[in-house]
Motif scaffolding. Sequence first.
Motif, mmCIF file in Angstrom:
data_model
loop_
_atom_site.group_PDB
_atom_site.id
_atom_site.type_symbol
_atom_site.label_atom_id
_atom_site.label_comp_id
_atom_site.label_asym_id
_atom_site.label_seq_id
_atom_site.Cartn_x
_atom_site.Cartn_y
_atom_site.Cartn_z
ATOM 1 N N ASN A 46 -17.998 9.721 -56.136
ATOM 2 C CA ASN A 46 -17.592 9.727 -54.733
ATOM 3 C C ASN A 46 -17.024 8.361 -54.353
ATOM 4 O OD1 ASN A 46 -18.295 12.338 -53.503
ATOM 5 N ND2 ASN A 46 -20.365 11.845 -54.181
ATOM 6 N N PRO A 47 -16.124 8.312 -53.328
ATOM 7 C CA PRO A 47 -15.646 7.002 -52.864
ATOM 8 C C PRO A 47 -16.802 6.054 -52.544
ATOM 9 C CG PRO A 47 -14.329 8.724 -51.870
ATOM 10 C CD PRO A 47 -15.430 9.421 -52.620
ATOM 11 N N ALA A 48 -17.902 6.575 -51.992
ATOM 12 C CA ALA A 48 -19.036 5.702 -51.659
ATOM 13 C C ALA A 48 -19.646 5.077 -52.917
ATOM 14 C CB ALA A 48 -20.099 6.498 -50.897
ATOM 15 N N GLY A 61 -5.936 16.070 -46.515
ATOM 16 C CA GLY A 61 -6.421 17.455 -46.481
ATOM 17 C C GLY A 61 -6.868 17.983 -47.833
ATOM 18 N N ASN A 62 -6.362 17.377 -48.908
ATOM 19 C CA ASN A 62 -6.749 17.832 -50.251
ATOM 20 C C ASN A 62 -7.956 17.083 -50.798
ATOM 21 O OD1 ASN A 62 -4.966 15.478 -50.457
ATOM 22 N ND2 ASN A 62 -5.291 15.702 -52.649
ATOM 23 N N SER A 63 -8.521 16.139 -50.018
ATOM 24 C CA SER A 63 -9.716 15.424 -50.496
ATOM 25 C C SER A 63 -10.869 16.422 -50.597
ATOM 26 C CB SER A 63 -10.082 14.306 -49.513
ATOM 27 O OG SER A 63 -10.483 14.873 -48.277
ATOM 28 N N ALA A 64 -11.927 16.006 -51.264
ATOM 29 C CA ALA A 64 -13.083 16.897 -51.383
ATOM 30 C C ALA A 64 -13.625 17.248 -49.996
ATOM 31 C CB ALA A 64 -14.160 16.229 -52.232
ATOM 32 N N VAL A 65 -13.716 16.249 -49.110
ATOM 33 C CA VAL A 65 -14.187 16.537 -47.742
ATOM 34 C C VAL A 65 -13.201 17.464 -47.032
ATOM 35 C CG1 VAL A 65 -14.630 15.549 -45.462
ATOM 36 C CG2 VAL A 65 -15.476 14.375 -47.497
ATOM 37 N N GLY A 66 -11.892 17.162 -47.173
ATOM 38 C CA GLY A 66 -10.870 17.967 -46.499
ATOM 39 C C GLY A 66 -10.921 19.424 -46.918
ATOM 40 N N VAL A 74 -1.052 16.348 -46.145
ATOM 41 C CA VAL A 74 -1.215 15.864 -47.526
ATOM 42 C C VAL A 74 -0.006 14.998 -47.870
ATOM 43 C CG1 VAL A 74 -2.586 17.818 -48.361
ATOM 44 C CG2 VAL A 74 -0.092 17.962 -48.424
ATOM 45 N N ARG A 75 -0.176 14.097 -48.829
ATOM 46 C CA ARG A 75 0.987 13.277 -49.187
ATOM 47 C C ARG A 75 1.756 13.858 -50.369
ATOM 48 N NH1 ARG A 75 -1.250 7.571 -51.620
ATOM 49 N NH2 ARG A 75 -2.928 8.387 -52.921
ATOM 50 N N ARG A 76 1.217 14.950 -50.957
ATOM 51 C CA ARG A 76 1.915 15.588 -52.091
ATOM 52 C C ARG A 76 2.178 17.050 -51.753
ATOM 53 N NH1 ARG A 76 -1.632 15.436 -56.700
ATOM 54 N NH2 ARG A 76 -3.398 14.883 -55.371
ATOM 55 N N PRO A 77 3.476 17.427 -51.523
ATOM 56 C CA PRO A 77 3.794 18.791 -51.070
ATOM 57 C C PRO A 77 3.334 19.882 -52.027
ATOM 58 C CG PRO A 77 5.809 17.517 -51.507
ATOM 59 C CD PRO A 77 4.674 16.567 -51.644
ATOM 60 N N VAL A 95 -23.070 15.674 -50.441
ATOM 61 C CA VAL A 95 -22.299 14.718 -49.638
ATOM 62 C C VAL A 95 -21.156 15.390 -48.860
ATOM 63 C CG1 VAL A 95 -20.806 12.693 -49.745
ATOM 64 C CG2 VAL A 95 -22.899 12.766 -51.103
ATOM 65 N N ASN A 96 -20.265 16.073 -49.563
ATOM 66 C CA ASN A 96 -19.044 16.523 -48.886
ATOM 67 C C ASN A 96 -19.229 17.744 -47.980
ATOM 68 O OD1 ASN A 96 -17.517 14.410 -49.968
ATOM 69 N ND2 ASN A 96 -17.339 15.514 -51.895
ATOM 70 N N PRO A 97 -19.922 18.800 -48.426
ATOM 71 C CA PRO A 97 -20.110 19.931 -47.506
ATOM 72 C C PRO A 97 -20.884 19.522 -46.246
ATOM 73 C CG PRO A 97 -20.606 20.595 -49.755
ATOM 74 C CD PRO A 97 -20.438 19.102 -49.769
ATOM 75 N N ALA A 98 -21.893 18.671 -46.420
ATOM 76 C CA ALA A 98 -22.676 18.251 -45.253
ATOM 77 C C ALA A 98 -21.826 17.406 -44.308
ATOM 78 C CB ALA A 98 -23.911 17.466 -45.706
ATOM 79 N N THR A 99 -20.963 16.566 -44.887
ATOM 80 C CA THR A 99 -20.067 15.745 -44.056
ATOM 81 C C THR A 99 -19.101 16.641 -43.280
ATOM 82 O OG1 THR A 99 -20.218 13.916 -45.616
ATOM 83 C CG2 THR A 99 -18.321 13.912 -44.142
ATOM 84 N N ALA A 100 -18.534 17.630 -43.972
ATOM 85 C CA ALA A 100 -17.595 18.538 -43.294
ATOM 86 C C ALA A 100 -18.303 19.311 -42.180
ATOM 87 C CB ALA A 100 -16.996 19.507 -44.317
#
Length: 230
Positions: free
Chosen positions: A45-47, A151-156, A174-177, A125-130
Amino acid sequence: MTESGTRLIFRTTGKPADVLELEDFTPREPEAGEVLVRMVAAPLNPADLNTVEGTYGVKPELPATPGIEGFGVVEDSGAEGFSEGEAVIFLKRSATWATHTTVPADTLFKLPAGIDPLQAAMLKVNPATAWRLLRGFGLVEDGEWIVQNAGNSAVGRCVIQLARDFGIRTVSFVRRPELVAELEALGADAVFTDDDAGRAAAKELLGGAKAALGFNAVGGDSALGLLKLL
Ligand SMILES: NC(=O)c1ccc[n+]([C@@H]2O[C@H](COP(=O)([O-])OP(=O)(O)OC[C@H]3O[C@@H](n4cnc5c(N)ncnc54)[C@H](OP(=O)(O)O)[C@@H]3O)[C@@H](O)[C@H]2O)c1
């Protein structure tokens, strides 16, 4: 008894590729109230990376093994209610970037046998954050819009799927189409590129409606773009 294990360890903070070392160690036998877990999967994770870099809010006591979450199987237990072979995830930072970790039993959460290890390893981490992002502010009603970048991050991706189930509509940048179709398949209502054209398309889609919430993981122009949709 477990004879030997392997773990990642850092003795000083810095760029993860520079400061992380792989070392053999002897997993600690569980004392009363503790459980020795054999790790099956642990995400980056980023953390975790920020912790190794020394830029995270919580500073570790060094040397330290990273790993704030993961999925494992009980190997040895000194605690009532935990038996060898049971599937567990970690509720607290637990040095999961290792083959084994010994933790207090009350920091573990048992899961049903047969659960997908990779999904389970990222359950905390991510589902709880979302969930907290969508439900923690009390500002968003069913049918309203939220907007997010990365939007494509794990949280997104968790935000997209939970919002779909809650009946909340999502605009994701997202930065990648090439990711648009993938996120739409997850249930995204609209996915645009994170640039002027994408932001104009989002504004047109909202048709004058204001998004109830904006979730920013990028900053700069991207965050300003979200603000203008609120
Ligand atoms: N409880 C909490 O407070 C909590 C919990 C979890 C996460 N978070 C935060 O939520 C954010 C997302 O975490 P995650 O684990 O979901 O991340 P992740 O899966 O690693 O995804 C990172 C995202 O950031 C994008 N990105 C990276 N560098 C960028 C740049 N320079 N400009 C624009 N976009 C960039 C990536 O886009 P590409 O794929 O195109 O590279 C990707 O969408 C992080 O800031 C994390 O710290 C907070």
